[in-house]
Design an enzyme around this catalytic site. Structure first.
Site, PDB file in Angstrom:
ATOM      1  CB  CYS A   8      -0.932  -0.002   1.204  1.00  0.00           C
ATOM      2  SG  CYS A   8      -1.954   1.476   1.252  1.00  0.00           S
ATOM      3  CB  CYS A  47      -0.582   2.600   4.073  1.00  0.00           C
ATOM      4  SG  CYS A  47      -1.846   1.769   3.194  1.00  0.00           S
ATOM      5  CG  ASP A  48       3.189   1.260   4.467  1.00  0.00           C
ATOM      6  OD1 ASP A  48       2.740   1.737   5.526  1.00  0.00           O
ATOM      7  OD2 ASP A  48       2.970   0.098   4.110  1.00  0.00           O
TER       8      ASP A  48
END
Ligand code: NDP
Length: 307
Positions: free
Chosen positions: A134, A137-138
């Site tokens: 992701c 997200c990261d």
């Protein structure tokens, strides 16, 4: 054993929307959220394409709002994952992982999908330590660093473009000599000077120093093996629908996605409906999932009225 008119499995946009509609239709739905309340959207930060939010909206308040909206009309929303099902006859019997048994006159499956991994031991070893599925997200952790994205579909292009805005350099590792992605997404990739596509390459191994990812070993179709230095390794090779617990009873396609009847949410088992990514390998958007949750609740309501 507890008996309910409508049981909804899944706490993403499809499940919560089904719960809004089912509770407003006085079906007194019970919804089990599963392991990731909020669903896949929770792996992103800002959602910019959900209608009604001209400035975008953060994933958590969006999902929490759907949940509270369902609860306001009486939906009973619970933590828990389905461990077993018996859909051979109505009422359907469902066992939750905490041992609770529940009987349902109708069932809406909205369990979604999870990201696919390559299945390499080294990839598993460094998951969360440089390996991620992701980017939104990261990606933040890789600002001004070098990363790679595996895959050539729309997701891979979207993630690579997003990362290119944060990182020094982004490699795309593509196993063929073409991208599967739409032309519009391909153009976005081409417009980013710091994205380099490594064509005809398969990942042999994720390299690391025992603590974090340091690179990747690639095998090109011509037989060349070479290493690329990296700080982050992102997977964008598709998703896997969460249908195992129902697959004995419910018809799925070759990829495991639930097959629904025409434009309805009906499955092959009368009284069981499917909504969201679990039956949709194509669109996979929060808004399409929400819409299909609405359809499933309307289908369940109609079904229960007829019975
Ligand atoms: P796709 O199935 O479309 O693409 C998967 C990509 O990963 C392909 O390039 C595939 O290669 C590659 N791949 C699969 N397995 C491996 C492997 N083992 N090793 C290396 N590469 C692999 O999945 P997406 O998640 O990209 O998209 C799913 C759906 O969602 C699509 O319909 C897409 O259009 C849609 N979508 C739309 C978006 C948008 O419109 N903004 C954004 C994101 C997704 P190959 O091509 O060789 O099979």
């Amino acid at each position: 054993m507890e008996k309910v008119k409508c049981l909804i499995i899944g706490g993403g946009p499809a499940g919560y929307t089904a719960a809004i509609y089912a509770s407003r239709a006085s079906l007194s739905p019970v919804l089990y959220e599963g392991m990731e309340p909020g669903g896949q959207l929770m792996t992103t930060t800002v959602v910019e394409n959900y209608p009604g939010f001209p400035e975008g909206v953060e994933a958590f308040p969006l999902m929490d709002g759907m949940k509270k909206q369902a609860a306001r009309f009486g939906a009973d929303i619970r933590r828990g994952t389905v461990a077993e099902t018996d859909l051979s006859a109505r009422p359907f019997r469902v066992k939750i992982d905490n041992g609770t048994g529940i009987e349902a006159e109708s069932l809406i499956i909205a369990t979604g999908a999870t990201a696919r991994y390559l299945g390499l031991p080294s990839e598993a070893e460094y998951r969360g330590r440089g390996v991620s599925a992701c980017a939104t997200c990261d990606g933040f952790f890789y600002r001004k660093k070098t990363v790679a994205v595996v895959g050539g579909g729309d997701t891979a292009c979207e993630e690579a473009t997003y990362l290119a805005g944060l990182c020094k350099k982004v490699y795309m590792i593509v196993r063929r000599d073409v991208l599967r992605a739409s032309v519009a997404m391909q153009e976005k990739v081409r417009a980013m000077e710091n994205i380099e596509i490594l064509w005809n390459c398969n990942t042999q191994e994720v390299l690391g120093d025992g603590e974090k990812v340091t690179g990747v070993r690639l095998l090109r179709k011509d037989g060349t093996v070479f290493d690329v230095e990296l700080d982050g390794f992102f997977l964008a090779i598709g998703h896997h629908p969460v249908t195992e617990v129902f697959s004995r009873w419910i018809e799925t396609d070759a990829e495991g996605y639930i097959v629904t009847d025409g434009k309805s949410s009906r499955t092959n088992v009368e009284g069981v409906f499917a909504a969201g990514d679990v039956q949709d390998p194509r669109y996979r958007q929060a808004v399409t999932a929400a819409a299909s949750g609405c359809k499933a609740a309307l289908d369940a309501e109609r079904f229960l009225k007829q019975k």
